[in-house]
Design an enzyme around this catalytic site. Structure first.
Site, short mmCIF file in Angstrom:
data_model
loop_
_atom_site.label_atom_id
_atom_site.label_comp_id
_atom_site.label_asym_id
_atom_site.label_seq_id
_atom_site.Cartn_x
_atom_site.Cartn_y
_atom_site.Cartn_z
N ASP A 130 0.83 -1.20 0.00
CA ASP A 130 0.00 0.00 0.00
C ASP A 130 0.87 1.25 0.00
O ASP A 130 2.02 1.23 0.45
CB ASP A 130 -0.88 0.04 1.26
CG ASP A 130 -1.99 -1.00 1.23
OD1 ASP A 130 -2.29 -1.48 0.14
OD2 ASP A 130 -2.53 -1.30 2.29
N LYS A 131 0.29 2.33 -0.44
CA LYS A 131 1.01 3.61 -0.49
C LYS A 131 1.63 3.95 0.86
O LYS A 131 2.79 4.36 0.94
CB LYS A 131 0.06 4.72 -0.93
CG LYS A 131 0.68 6.11 -0.93
CD LYS A 131 -0.33 7.16 -1.38
CE LYS A 131 0.28 8.55 -1.37
NZ LYS A 131 -0.70 9.59 -1.80
#
Length: 344
Positions: A130-131
């Site tokens: 994920d970011k």
């Protein structure tokens, strides 16, 4: 320019000559000086004279820039002719998508490896984070290596260990075995789904320390992934009522929580992919890497009070025997200031 359009406003002429672009985009290009009439700058409302030559230099759309090389700083932990292991910082998107068309890990790979990366699916990326999750990722540098690594992921021979901070007193150890799929009530989220749409997902965890933050118990845990579903650790921990600290999407599953902001304005999920092990596609040997927790998570641990009685064993490496350490000077190329099947 067609003679029948002579005398009309420039923006209307452009809309008819270039129907593939919206009127607002064409007007913006006129104002930016990207449109010339007979070699001179122009204005949106000016009439176009008979026989005029119109020159348009369109700006690339964001999605057209998505797969362009960019000098995105990459923290290289290990690199050879077959693969590269990267320590991804929180805030970096792995693959271009709506809202994040540039500045991604993929753009950086295209810049660093050129045509070799451009010739591979997803520039060699085989899994994602994920970011706002930091930590280790492996990227293939050849098609053969990419195929091998994908098969290893499918065969579950790739070892992935994470450090996470969660709300509540987690059990000493255990396995969360619950299928994950799109949340039927909110399609942008994932959830434990017991219908046919849920895919098998298993997360093994072990609690390494506990503390209390303003009256609320908090646990530090190790998570080992057996599968790699989208948001797996975040969804699984929230499902058993122990959501990750700072998680903006799944962090509200626990009814009783401290309302006081986390220390140092910590505002991302407290999750770091810190161990990675696999079979090297070229040598057939087991190899392992480690990336210590980043400064923001280390500072959060200290502020929360982890390790008061004894040092928290973030670096305990049971099951990980050979570790490639970053050599002195290998961090010099990393500039913090320049800087989803997402699995965690």
């Amino acid at each position: 320019m067609p003679d029948e359009l002579a005398g009309e406003r420039l923006d209307k002429v452009l809309a008819k000559v270039f129907p593939e672009f919206s009127r607002s985009r064409l007007q913006g290009w006129i104002e930016e000086g990207r449109v010339l009439v007979d070699g001179a700058g122009a204005k949106v409302r000016q009439p176009v004279p008979l026989g005029a030559t119109i020159t348009l230099v369109p700006d690339l759309l964001p999605e057209q820039l998505a797969f362009a090389p960019e000098p995105v700083p990459l923290h290289i932990v290990y690199e050879d002719e077959t693969l590269v292991v990267i320590n991804k910082p929180a805030g970096m998107v792995v693959h271009p998508a709506a809202g994040n068309w540039s500045g991604t890990l993929l753009n950086g790979l295209l810049h660093r490896y050129g045509d070799a990366a451009a010739g591979l699916p997803r520039a060699g990326i085989v899994h994602r984070l994920d970011k706002e999750t930091s930590g280790l990722m492996v990227v293939a540098r050849t098609l053969e290596a990419q195929t091998d690594l994908v098969r290893q992921l499918q065969a579950r021979t790739v070892k992935r260990r994470y450090v996470a901070f969660v709300w509540g007193n987690m059990p000493d150890e255990g396995t969360i075995d619950a299928p994950i799929g799109r949340d039927p009530r909110e399609r942008t989220r994932m959830a434990v789904v017991k219908t046919a749409s849920g895919k098998p997902a298993r997360t093994h965890f072990r609690t390494i320390d506990r503390t209390t933050w303003h009256g609320q118990p908090v646990s530090a845990i190790h998570c080992d992934l057996e599968t790699g579903r989208t948001h797996q650790i975040r969804v699984h921990c929230a499902h058993i009522q122990h959501p990750l600290l700072g998680d903006p999407v799944y962090g509200h599953a626990r009814g009783k929580r401290s309302v006081k902001p986390l220390p140092n304005d910590f505002a991302r999920q407290a999750l770091h992919a810190w161990r990675l092990g696999l079979i090297h596609p070229a040598t057939g040997k087991e190899v392992h890497w480690r990336a210590d927790v980043p400064e923001d998570i280390a500072a959060l641990a200290a502020e929360l009070g982890f390790g008061q009685d004894e040092e928290v064993e973030f670096d305990e490496d049971e099951g990980f025997v050979e570790v490639y350490e970053m050599g002195e000077g290998e961090e010099d190329d990393w500039d913090d200031e320049e800087s989803e099947d997402d699995e965690a």
